[in-house]
Design an enzyme around this catalytic site. Structure first.
Site, PDB file in Angstrom:
ATOM      1  N   ASP A 285       0.908  -1.337   0.155  1.00 13.99           N
ATOM      2  CA  ASP A 285       0.081  -0.004   0.019  1.00 13.99           C
ATOM      3  C   ASP A 285       0.763   1.176   0.047  1.00 13.99           C
ATOM      4  OD1 ASP A 285      -2.398  -1.344  -0.067  1.00 13.99           O
ATOM      5  OD2 ASP A 285      -2.845  -1.107   1.988  1.00 13.99           O
TER       6      ASP A 285
ATOM      7  N   ARG B 230       1.156   5.154  16.669  1.00 19.10           N
ATOM      8  CA  ARG B 230       0.642   6.041  15.733  1.00 19.10           C
ATOM      9  C   ARG B 230       0.947   7.892  16.108  1.00 19.10           C
ATOM     10  NH1 ARG B 230       1.588   2.385  13.062  1.00 19.10           N
ATOM     11  NH2 ARG B 230       0.000   0.488  12.928  1.00 19.10           N
TER      12      ARG B 230
ATOM     13  N   ASP C 280      -6.429   3.296  12.579  1.00 14.80           N
ATOM     14  CA  ASP C 280      -4.958   4.180  12.638  1.00 14.80           C
ATOM     15  C   ASP C 280      -5.218   5.373  11.796  1.00 14.80           C
ATOM     16  OD1 ASP C 280      -3.604   2.290  13.907  1.00 14.80           O
ATOM     17  OD2 ASP C 280      -2.930   0.976  12.401  1.00 14.80           O
TER      18      ASP C 280
ATOM     19  N   SER D 215      -3.526  -9.491   8.326  1.00 12.53           N
ATOM     20  CA  SER D 215      -2.947  -8.342   8.363  1.00 12.53           C
ATOM     21  C   SER D 215      -2.015  -8.118   9.675  1.00 12.53           C
ATOM     22  CB  SER D 215      -4.176  -7.343   8.354  1.00 12.53           C
ATOM     23  OG  SER D 215      -3.611  -6.125   8.707  1.00 12.53           O
TER      24      SER D 215
END
Ligand code: ARG
Length: 407
Positions: free
Chosen positions: A16, A97, A126, A177
């Site tokens: 991605d 994050r 996220d 994932s």
């Protein structure tokens, strides 16, 4: 006109974020892209990732070694708060994050970028944490999230990259994932999407299966200084070494797994598998040391603070006035949380078997079952008389009400 001129892109080296590079240029007219990869102990080859970004068309690719900051400023803070989202998840993914957001904002200032970008999709937590973190630190910056809008399947995303010469090694890609850093691993999707399906053993990397764990228990001692873990078995260690060693030791006994269904910020429930051996044991040990050193009312009030704190971390409010206010409370409470906790590791269990503090307010002279104590036994009767007065009045009233209904 493009959506931005110069962009700092949070870059992991995966499909991605790699495709984000040509996509931002071609579809959104971004002129220059500088990537930023943070080393949070995820165990990736950072030089390879750095080279990959340039191959994908980045002007420059930055790497930031942030392991120590991550553990000390984010991980240890959440330990002091005993932060567990919905009472269970130790928040290591969520904690990463705001730190990445901070690094992005700092790089944007340094390189004169007018926007920052990330590769998060529209259904996750996220994106919320990145967007809110960035805007809290610099509300003037634009945030670009191409993967939130592009609507391409995995195959389409790969095909899009290939159009621009981006190759993805044909390793058998994981059906799950996975997000990982020094403090833990989060695993979702694939067969795990059925909450009734047991996670396959091979998804775990930091924790052994019970059948493979030692047949002898192992004892460890963790030393805390003002609520911060500083030593392992009497050896003072820096934060990163302490976490790495503890992950090894604890994971070796099959401790630190979690399988739960949680409530995402965007209203979706999701089934998550976590492994966070060191972090889970540290939170437990820390809470135990608090039980020895904090008064009853502070302990009980702080539980609510920890709950709120975990929620704000999860929901992307790390940089917020509420967080700052709670930090002040937590700091104040940690002043005496210094001491040692002894833990027995065996077959998937970390059992606390002892604790010691110079600041202990556990008083053996009061607590003892022996007769030779400092407690004024006569005082108990008077205390209970007054403490029980409302209950006595209420009970008498109920009794007379019942009697009057019968007559
Ligand atoms: N549910 C966790 C969180 O929101 C972990 C998400 C991890 N992401 C992943 N791709 N596995 O913090």
């Amino acid at each position: 006109m493009g959506r931005a001129d110069k962009v700092i892109l949070a870059y992991s080296g995966g499909v991605d974020t790699s495709v984000c590079i040509p996509y931002l240029k071609q579809e959104w007219g971004v002129k220059n892209i500088i990537t930023l990869s943070a080393d949070l102990g995820q165990g990736d080859e950072l030089e390879t990732i750095q080279a990959k970004a340039i191959e994908c068309g980045a002007l420059e690719s930055l790497v930031s070694n942030a392991q120590e900051t991550f553990v000390t400023d984010y991980g240890f803070r959440s330990i002091q708060a005993n932060a567990l989202y919905e009472n269970r998840y130790p928040l290591f993914t969520a904690l990463a994050r705001p730190l990445i957001a901070k690094l992005l904002v700092e790089a944007a200032a340094k390189y004169g970028a007018d926007a920052v970008a990330h590769g998060c999709t529209a259904k996750g937590n996220d994106q919320v944490r990145f967007d809110l973190g960035i805007l809290a630190l610099n509300p003037a910056l634009k945030v670009l999230a191409p993967a939130r809008e592009w609507n391409m399947s995995r195959e389409e995303t790969i095909a899009y990259g290939e159009k621009f010469g981006i190759e993805f090694p044909v390793k058998k890609s994981s059906p799950f994932s996975i997000d990982r850093n020094l403090l833990g691993r989060s695993i979702e999707a694939g067969t795990l999407e059925d909450p009734m399906t047991e996670p396959p053993e091979e998804i775990y990397l930091m924790t052994k299966a019970i059948v493979d764990t030692p047949d002898e228990p192992e004892y460890i001692e963790i030393g805390f200084e003002k609520g911060i873990p500083v030593s392992l078995n009497c050896q003072i260690l820096d934060s990163v070494t302490l976490i790495s060693q503890l992950n090894e030791t604890v994971g070796n006994h099959g401790i630190g797994r979690l399988d739960m269904v949680e409530n995402r910020v965007v209203g979706i429930k999701s089934r998550e598998i976590y492994e966070a051996p060191a972090l889970l044991v540290l939170i437990d040990a820390h809470r135990d040391l608090e039980s020895l050193t904090l008064t009853a009312d502070v302990t009980q009030y702080k539980q609510g603070v920890g709950d709120t704190y975990s929620k704000l971390i999860y929901q992307g409010l790390w940089y917020s006035p509420l967080k700052e206010a709670l930090d002040a409370f937590i700091d104040q409470t940690q002043d005496r949380v210094t001491g040692t906790v002894r833990i027995k590791l065996f077959k998937g269990n970390a059992v606390i078997v002892g604790r010691y503090s110079d600041n202990s307010i556990y008083s053996p002279n009061l607590s003892t079952y022996g007769t030779d104590d400092d407690f004024d036994h006569k005082a108990a009767e008077g205390f209970i008389y007054i403490w029980g007065l409302p209950t006595r009045v209420w009970a008498q009233r109920s009794k007379s009400l019942v009697a009057s209904r019968k007559s």
